[in-house]
Design an enzyme around this catalytic site. Structure first.
Site, PDB file in Angstrom:
ATOM      1  N   GLN A 109       0.828  -1.206   0.000  1.00 21.09           N
ATOM      2  CA  GLN A 109       0.000   0.000   0.000  1.00 21.09           C
ATOM      3  C   GLN A 109       0.863   1.258   0.000  1.00 21.09           C
ATOM      4  O   GLN A 109       0.346   2.354  -0.140  1.00 21.09           O
ATOM      5  CB  GLN A 109      -0.903   0.018   1.242  1.00 21.09           C
TER       6      GLN A 109
ATOM      7  N   ARG B 252      -8.958  -0.369   7.954  1.00 20.41           N
ATOM      8  CA  ARG B 252      -9.945   0.592   7.521  1.00 20.41           C
ATOM      9  C   ARG B 252     -10.369   1.453   8.707  1.00 20.41           C
ATOM     10  O   ARG B 252     -11.545   1.669   8.941  1.00 20.41           O
ATOM     11  CB  ARG B 252     -11.156  -0.127   6.947  1.00 20.41           C
ATOM     12  N   CYS B 253      -9.422   1.880   9.501  1.00 17.85           N
ATOM     13  CA  CYS B 253      -9.840   2.627  10.683  1.00 17.85           C
ATOM     14  C   CYS B 253      -8.959   3.827  10.919  1.00 17.85           C
ATOM     15  O   CYS B 253      -8.915   4.340  12.020  1.00 17.85           O
ATOM     16  CB  CYS B 253      -9.846   1.736  11.909  1.00 17.85           C
TER      17      CYS B 253
ATOM     18  N   GLU C  22     -13.178   4.871   5.196  1.00 25.22           N
ATOM     19  CA  GLU C  22     -13.270   4.201   6.478  1.00 25.22           C
ATOM     20  C   GLU C  22     -14.459   4.642   7.321  1.00 25.22           C
ATOM     21  O   GLU C  22     -14.773   3.986   8.308  1.00 25.22           O
ATOM     22  CB  GLU C  22     -11.970   4.423   7.239  1.00 25.22           C
TER      23      GLU C  22
END
Lengths: 781, 291
Positions: free
Chosen positions: A218, A365-366, A735
């Protein structure tokens, strides 16, 4: 002049990347095949804590097709037995004397094909002396607890202590408060479970000394820098290519031992090496998310005004602190836990602890622990409402930061950029028919049925981040874009962030289309190759639009300013006499005299004014002045089956506000995916270990990912409150739903049971857990 | 996720398949749909030296009624059961069962024969076949024999099939008038094994009393379980909620589940009770509709 529509901001442009994915023509790491490539597979520990007495690879090495077996002892000689983590800890690549978590890498086998490598893994004989593992972070902090990391100078399992807010003021308010509520919340370990597991292909070209690594990354640039620092290979001799990525969700930010071992093997053997995890390896050994033991308290007045919040968290980071948070934020942005509510003071303390579990604590995703923060405040507000006998909606309206308070300085030091919380919640309540649902609930309760309505009004914090505060290993968290407009009016955009499904190839093209007035289909977006893309910190924590999206807009505006000079030259007017309107430079007062960007681009190469450089391109490294604060109001309606304890999500409405929307279709898709990823930990997902530290949820049979069948129909809506500091007003959205959904669901389940005296249930809310409560309350069927 | 080394033999006929099983003795495993065998091999929980693939054996994929029975070939895929008009109209309990097995991709290949012959108490067809009082037809070197379903399930992953026998057909008595059955499963998510599931087949007499009852339970015992006491409690009785609750209680008592990630044993027992009650209600409504 062109008649093709521009389709810039706000258009539901179909995703440019989809034709290749739908046709199966994507190129993932495992699709890379090089001549002479060898396959690497990893021997993993069956113990959570053990001394390694002996590794005997002779049987494996005797197998036809086995080329090499690599151990920690060998890596140690090369200075590679350990590697730095992104959190300034260090992590074993391969162990020399001990293993500290189940499924840890112990040795690596290289063979001519994948099947032989898998067989050879079982032929490597490792003799272990099991040691007592410590799995509970509270026990890990007790005196005499087994030491997870004897390699450290500090002979303790305590990693760090971190605080935010004003302790003294907070404590004072708690002392004098009319009402105090407190609750322990555990947010369990979960796994990102991207459809594509991690892996790499490493090729070292001995003729050019160039190391090329195709990698599920990523953050390819950051990884290149780390690789250079670890290996000593000059950075320009390393090329990292992050091809199509089948989901990241934070799990592809850290550097895993497999990448390092594969690189070592490629350098040693002079052959390309492929390493691809299987699903169980991915689940068992890659970084997890959450594992926060939270104690939270709210102080309030008797009429429901929140005055202060106090939180202490014990964070289980596993055996190595290999999270991927910004350097100054070992607990991520958890201190945003005062949420959408105005209060006088707050104090947050977090202690990081080592245990014999896999390392990590990544964002899933936070956006850096915001899920934990939002879960805490959204649960606590409901608990306070229950204590005071108030409606959960009413208590929220009473405590919201008011629209006129923005920019709002939070008690833990954040400056919220913009928001209109009451409007968003009101919209959600009206759309779902809140009062009618409350009436229905009362009727059903009278019949003995269990129905609940849950609200979550979260504030997210994304777009890390401003260079004065945010860095990873010292590298500032700006991001970048580079735009080149070709003579015929098409363009290439290269960005420092890396898509894993977010649709960057479409949305970033739309930004350029909007800013330059070029049709979106004439703009191509490239990313993920460190030899061609500008340096950036990558895509995670919903940061791409706030950072690289802004960089793209600013770079495009630089091009537009140059284009103005060329247009003036072509129209034979002063640049000041031109205005940019309807996607063209027009002469003020004579809008029919204009030049489109396509015409200007051609002139930039064929007929540009004397003294101006030819060409039409620009670069921007964007340092955001602040973070952005998306928010939303979610309402969830559940029914509980009294015969099985099953929670059925009957209805779910998500009203999101992510500022200016670039592509509404992609935003809706992000929200659908994110809501499903919020449903997952609320009702299904949990990594479970037995008392020996063996992971019990190492396959999808036991680690429960919801499918379309478990997923309710998501209803979505929006409000738009642009960010005042982002060039486009955009905030990021990936998110928000993952953060907002779990407390909405939990609040609904607790609401269904609140009349029985239930105030809190830890996630995941499994049928067995609910049934136990039903039994205790005497309402099981 | 890579199986150990094995050799692969594809049988063109049932005789050839049996001969191969004889040749390799206990070293060989029969591959039909591969629903369970392939994952077990990939996890190296099973490492058979030889795979005998019977998928090309002709004549094992029919679904037909003859002489008062329903005959289902051992190689009939779950998807065929789901879609068969005969099954849907006359044996809806079997359609109930097939459509909650695993997921559509698996059901395209998975076979009813494999589902039974694997001897896994977590599989779904065994309970249904217990409720329906089916028979299993096995072919071996000595020819064909018929095994009553109650004798078929011997232990966890062990059936009455010999190492050189192949399950070729399942025979279910054709439904009498005023009969109906249903399979009700509770699973944590689609594709999971049951926390508990119940198959119920009821026959009513002309007065509406229960003249025949079959109850099978999934995944709550070391092997597929017939809830015999619950069946007996129903016979001759007028159906009622009270009766069904009592029968469901007896079925739950017969269960002896183990604690695992699906929940504590006591929870599974409770779910078995709920599933039995709901299957009784569903079976009754079908039986009443059939009269």
């Amino acid at each position: 002049m062109t008649t093709t529509p521009i389709r810039g901001l706000g258009h539901p442009v179909k995703r440019k990347e989809d034709p290749r994915f739908i046709r199966g023509k994507g190129t993932y790491v495992d699709d890379i095949k090089l001549p002479g490539m060898l396959y690497l597979d990893i021997v993993r520990s069956p113990y959570a804590h053990a001394r390694i007495k002996r590794i005997d690879a002779s049987k494996a090495l005797a197998m036809p097709g086995v080329v090499d077996v690599i151990t920690g002892a060998e890596l140690e000689k090369a200075g590679l037995a350990w590697m730095p983590t992104l959190m300034s800890d260090r992590q074993m690549v391969l162990p020399t004397d001990r293993v500290v978590y189940y499924a840890q890498e112990v040795a690596a086998v290289v063979a001519t094909d994948r099947y032989t490598a898998a067989d050879a893994v079982l032929a490597v004989e490792v003799e272990y002396e099991p040691l007592t593992p410590v799995l509970d972070p509270f026990k890990a902090l007790e005196p005499g607890a087994p030491l997870v990391r004897p390699d450290r100078e500090q002979k303790t399992n305590h990693i760090w202590h971190w605080e935010a807010g004003d302790k003294e003021k907070t404590d004072r308010i708690f002392q004098e408060a009319q009402v105090v509520v407190s609750q322990d919340l555990y947010i369990p370990r979960i796994h990102v479970c991207s459809i594509e597991t991690c892996g790499c292909v490493v090729n070292y070209d001995r003729a050019t000394d160039k190391l090329t690594i195709w990698m599920t990354s990523q953050a390819p640039h950051a990884h290149r820098t780390v690789f250079s620092l670890v290996s000593g290979i000059p950075e320009h001799k390393i090329r990292i290519i992050s091809p199509d990525i089948g989901g990241g969700f934070g799990g592809k930010v850290p550097v895993y031992p497999g990448y390092v071992i594969a690189t070592y093997a490629a350098l040693k053997l002079g052959k390309p090496i492929k390493w691809i995890e299987d699903r169980s390896e991915n689940l068992q050994a890659d970084t997890f998310a959450r594992d926060y033991h939270i104690h939270a308290e709210l102080a309030a007045t008797r009429d429901g005004k929140i005055r202060a919040m106090r939180v202490h968290t014990v964070a289980d980071h596993g055996a190595f602190d290999a999270a991927a948070n910004p350097s100054k934020f070992p607990a991520g942005l958890f201190s945003v836990c005062t949420g959408s509510y105005d209060m006088e003071a707050a104090h947050v303390a977090v202690d990081g602890v080592y245990t014999n579990k896999p390392p990590g604590g990544v964002a899933y995703r936070c956006s850096f622990r915001v899920t934990e923060a939002v879960h805490t405040i959204e649960r606590m507000v409901d608990i306070l409402a229950d204590e005071l006998g108030m409606d959960p909606a009413e208590i929220r309206f009473k405590n919201f930061i008011r629209p006129e308070q923005f920019p709002y300085k939070s008690p833990t030091g954040w400056e919220y950029d913009s928001g209109n919380y009451p409007a968003t919640l009101q919209k959600a309540l009206d759309a779902i028919g809140y009062q009618e649902l409350r009436r229905e609930q009362a009727e059903r309760r009278a019949r003995g049925e269990l129905m609940g309505i849950g609200i979550s009004t979260f504030t997210e914090i994304v777009g890390a981040g401003p260079s004065h505060t945010f860095d990873i290993l010292g590298i500032k968290m700006f991001d970048s874009a580079e735009i080149r407009v070709h003579p015929t009016g098409s363009a290439i955009v290269r960005i420092g962030v890396q898509t894993q499904g977010q649709g960057h190839e479409t949305t970033f093209a739309q930004i350029v289309a909007e800013e330059l007035g070029l049709p979106v289909e004439n703009i191509i977006v490239e990313h993920g190759d460190t030899d061609t893309a500008p340096y950036g910190l990558g895509t995670y924590a919903s940061r791409s639009t706030p950072t690289a999206g802004a960089a793209t807009a600013v770079a495009a505006r630089k091009i537009r300013e140059k284009a103005r000079l060329i247009a003036a030259h072509l129209l034979e007017v002063s640049p000041d006499d031109l205005e940019w309107r309807d996607y063209a430079f027009r002469v003020k007062g004579a809008p029919d005299r204009f030049k489109t960007m396509q015409e200007i681009a051609f002139a930039a190469y064929t007929n540009f004014p004397q003294g101006l450089e030819g060409g039409l391109e620009a670069v921007c490294y964007y340092d955001p002045p602040n973070l952005t604060f998306p928010f939303g109001a979610y309402v969830c309606v559940v029914d509980i089956d009294r015969g099985t304890g099953q929670v059925k999500v009957r209805e779910f409405l998500a009203v999101d506000d992510c500022g200016t929307i670039i592509n509404p279709m992609i935003v809706e898709g992000q929200i659908h995916g994110g809501l499903t990823m919020g449903l997952a930990p609320a009702l299904f997902e949990e990594i479970v270990y037995d008392e020996n530290g063996t992971m019990l949820t190492g396959t999808f049979m036991d680690y429960l990912l919801p499918t379309a069948m478990e997923t309710p129909h998501w209803k979505t809506d929006k409000t738009v409150t642009p960010s005042p500091h982002h060039p486009l007003g955009a905030k990021g959205v990936g998110e928000s739903p993952t953060i907002g959904a779990p407390p909405a669901i939990v609040n609904a389940v607790v609401d269904a049971l609140s009349h029985l005296g239930v105030r809190h249930i830890d996630i995941p809310i499994t049928p067995a857990k609910v049934y136990q409560i039903l039994l205790e309350k005497g309402v099981a069927e | 996720m890579i199986p150990g080394p094995f050799s692969y033999r594809r049988a063109a006929s049932i005789e050839e398949a049996i001969a191969l099983l004889q040749q390799y003795g206990g070293e060989a495993k029969v591959l039909s749909g591969g629903q369970s065998l392939i994952p077990m091999m990939k996890f190296r929980l099973a490492e058979p030296a030889v795979i005998v693939d019977i998928n090309r054996v002709p004549g094992l994929d029919a679904i037909e009624e003859r002489n008062g029975i329903l005959a289902i070939g051992g190689l009939v895929r779950e998807v065929a059961l789901e879609r068969s008009p005969l099954i849907r109209q006359r044996y809806p309990i079997i359609a109930d069962t097939a459509e909650v097995i695993a997921d559509p991709l698996v059901r395209n290949l998975a076979t009813i024969g494999g589902n039974l012959a694997h001897g896994d108490p977590a599989n779904d067809h065994p309970a249904t076949m217990l409720a329906l009082r089916a028979e299993v037809v096995a072919r071996g070197p000595g020819g064909e024999r018929t095994i009553p379903i109650d004798d078929f399930f011997v232990d966890t992953f062990t059936t009455a099939l010999g190492p050189d026998e192949i399950l070729t057909e399942i025979r279910v008595p054709a439904p009498p008038p005023r009969s109906g059955g249903a399979y009700v499963k509770f699973e944590r998510k689609v594709g999971d094994y049951a926390v508990a599931a119940a198959a119920v087949f009821l026959v009513l007499d002309e007065a509406g009393k229960i003249a025949g009852a079959g109850i099978g339970l999934t995944n709550v015992y070391y092997k597929p379980l017939r809830a015999a006491e619950a069946e007996n409690a129903l016979l001759g009785q007028v159906p009622s909620g009270e009766l069904f609750r009592a029968a469901a209680e007896l079925a739950a008592k017969a269960a002896d589940p183990t604690t695992d990630l699906r929940g504590p044993a006591e929870y599974k027992r409770a779910v078995a009770r709920t599933m039995t009650f709901r299957a009784l209600e569903a079976a009754l409504s079908r039986a009443q509709a059939a009269s």
